[in-house]
Design a protein around this motif. Structure first.
Motif, short mmCIF file in Angstrom:
data_model
loop_
_atom_site.label_atom_id
_atom_site.label_comp_id
_atom_site.label_asym_id
_atom_site.label_seq_id
_atom_site.Cartn_x
_atom_site.Cartn_y
_atom_site.Cartn_z
N ILE A 74 -52.13 -126.23 -17.34
CA ILE A 74 -51.38 -125.01 -17.66
C ILE A 74 -50.32 -125.37 -18.70
O ILE A 74 -49.57 -126.33 -18.53
N TYR A 75 -50.30 -124.60 -19.78
CA TYR A 75 -49.33 -124.84 -20.86
C TYR A 75 -48.41 -123.62 -21.00
O TYR A 75 -48.89 -122.49 -21.08
N ARG A 76 -47.13 -123.91 -21.04
CA ARG A 76 -46.14 -122.84 -21.25
C ARG A 76 -45.60 -122.85 -22.68
O ARG A 76 -44.84 -121.97 -23.07
N HIS A 77 -45.97 -123.88 -23.43
CA HIS A 77 -45.53 -123.98 -24.83
C HIS A 77 -46.69 -124.49 -25.68
O HIS A 77 -47.48 -125.32 -25.23
N LEU A 78 -46.79 -123.99 -26.90
CA LEU A 78 -47.75 -124.50 -27.88
C LEU A 78 -46.97 -125.04 -29.07
O LEU A 78 -45.91 -124.50 -29.40
N LYS A 81 -50.01 -120.42 -35.92
CA LYS A 81 -49.19 -121.21 -34.99
C LYS A 81 -49.83 -121.36 -33.61
O LYS A 81 -49.78 -122.43 -33.01
N LEU A 82 -50.39 -120.25 -33.10
CA LEU A 82 -50.90 -120.30 -31.74
C LEU A 82 -52.37 -120.75 -31.69
O LEU A 82 -52.71 -121.65 -30.91
N LEU A 83 -53.20 -120.15 -32.51
CA LEU A 83 -54.63 -120.45 -32.41
C LEU A 83 -55.02 -121.73 -33.14
O LEU A 83 -55.78 -122.55 -32.60
N VAL A 84 -54.50 -121.92 -34.34
CA VAL A 84 -54.93 -123.07 -35.14
C VAL A 84 -54.13 -124.32 -34.75
O VAL A 84 -54.68 -125.30 -34.23
N GLN A 85 -52.81 -124.30 -34.97
CA GLN A 85 -51.99 -125.47 -34.64
C GLN A 85 -51.86 -125.66 -33.13
O GLN A 85 -51.87 -126.78 -32.62
N GLY A 86 -51.73 -124.54 -32.41
CA GLY A 86 -51.47 -124.63 -30.98
C GLY A 86 -52.65 -125.09 -30.15
O GLY A 86 -52.51 -125.87 -29.21
N LEU A 87 -53.86 -124.60 -30.50
CA LEU A 87 -55.02 -124.86 -29.63
C LEU A 87 -56.23 -125.45 -30.36
O LEU A 87 -57.26 -125.69 -29.72
N GLN A 88 -56.11 -125.67 -31.67
CA GLN A 88 -57.27 -126.19 -32.43
C GLN A 88 -58.52 -125.34 -32.11
O GLN A 88 -59.58 -125.85 -31.76
N THR A 89 -58.34 -124.03 -32.22
CA THR A 89 -59.42 -123.11 -31.85
C THR A 89 -60.65 -123.29 -32.76
O THR A 89 -60.52 -123.34 -33.98
N ARG A 90 -61.82 -123.39 -32.12
CA ARG A 90 -63.08 -123.49 -32.85
C ARG A 90 -63.98 -122.27 -32.60
O ARG A 90 -64.89 -121.98 -33.35
N TRP A 91 -63.72 -121.58 -31.49
CA TRP A 91 -64.51 -120.39 -31.13
C TRP A 91 -63.57 -119.44 -30.39
O TRP A 91 -62.81 -119.87 -29.52
N LEU A 92 -63.62 -118.15 -30.74
CA LEU A 92 -62.68 -117.18 -30.18
C LEU A 92 -63.42 -115.93 -29.76
O LEU A 92 -64.24 -115.39 -30.51
#
Length: 321
Positions: free
Chosen positions: A7-11, A117-128
């Protein structure tokens, strides 16, 4: 080996730079519609060997804007606590849960920054995976088209999902579950949730009044805007014994004996005494019996509780539980 659950409360995340398959939403109740979405995320994450991830917001954005606009009546009621939501996601093999604080700063964040900030840097999103009408960023300016353009630039795929419907073609939604619970229709809630309605919590010390009345209770705090209708229910308590324990419960503000206005769940176990203080239990709601009432005196209240306990015994005798 059980897959990890974080569980993450900060990205950005403090302990990993691993890539993620992400879906975004409130997921209150983790109903059958949500379960379909989460299974899809888990499947796509497995195909790519990345972490299945849910981003949700605290408080609910609708609650934030209702309070800011001094319209408390618009704050949605809560089906599940954070604990119950996290449990349900973990059971479905989600590995990361992001509890993104919804505050003025997030409400004002430009849509491009939300992605960056949230999707790219925060979670390294590859699929959404998001709903077709998903909006985000300042004044809800961000849409799916912007996500797709950003995905081409940053290397993530975007898929959209239309509403999940039941066998009759009706949309399965948290608001439908709230409506069913608000009128005490537990059968409808169960069909939408895919399981009986349950609330978990630690057993806390109460006023000990139940003992003197011959009905000792387990006292459990519930969300202050609990979606379930106040009243008396037939229940089962899980986690206190090897088998679920039969009981009868009152959910409400206890108007006869208290004026604090705080909602409490009080569970009387039928023919069992357990030392449960401090223990975590999950209460399963089986049947709605009656509304909460303010009684003129304790004898009248005890007579009503006698009747409730008998109704619960009749239920269990009939259902063989």
């Amino acid at each position: 080996m059980k897959p990890s659950f974080s569980i993450y409360r900060h990205l950005p995340r403090h302990d990993t730079r691993g890539a993620s398959a992400v879906t975004i939403g409130n997921f209150d109740g983790v109903h059958r519609g949500h379960q379909t979405i989460l299974r899809r995320v888990v499947h796509e994450a497995a195909q790519r060997d990345i972490a299945p991830t849910v981003m949700t917001f605290q408080p609910h954005p609708r609650a934030f804007f209702a309070q800011r606009g001094q319209r408390p009546e618009l704050v949605p009621t809560q089906i599940s606590s954070l604990r119950d939501k996290a449990w349900a996601m973990q059971r479905l093999q989600i590995r990361q849960l992001v509890l993104q604080r919804f505050n003025q700063q997030l409400a004002d964040m430009p849509a491009e920054d939300f992605i960056e900030k949230l999707l790219v840097q925060g979670l390294q999103t590859r699929w959404l995976l998001v709903g077709e009408d998903f909006r985000y960023g300042h004044k809800r300016m961000g849409d799916v088209a912007l996500l797709r353009r950003a995905g081409q630039r940053h290397g993530f795929e975007v898929e959209t999902l239309s509403d999940v419907v039941d066998e009759h073609g009706y949309r399965i939604s948290s608001s439908e579950v709230r409506t069913a619970l608000a009128v005490g229709n537990l059968e409808r809630a169960e069909r939408l949730l895919g399981h009986t309605y349950r609330i978990s919590g630690h057993v806390i010390h109460g006023q000990k009044l139940g003992r003197t009345l011959g009905y000792p209770t387990l006292n459990i705090r519930v969300p202050s805007l609990c979606a379930a209708r106040s009243g008396v229910y037939v229940v089962r308590a899980h986690g206190l014994d090897e088998q679920p324990l039969n009981g009868v419960a009152s959910l409400g503000v206890r108007p006869t004996i208290s004026d604090t206005g705080r909602i409490m769940l009080e569970v009387h176990l039928l023919d069992r005494r357990v030392d449960a203080y401090g223990k975590l239990t999950q209460i399963e709601f089986l049947q709605y019996l009656r509304d909460e009432e303010k009684f003129p005196d304790l004898p009248t209240m005890i007579a009503a509780i006698d009747n409730d306990a008998q109704s619960a015994r009749d239920y269990f005798a009939l259902h063989g539980l």
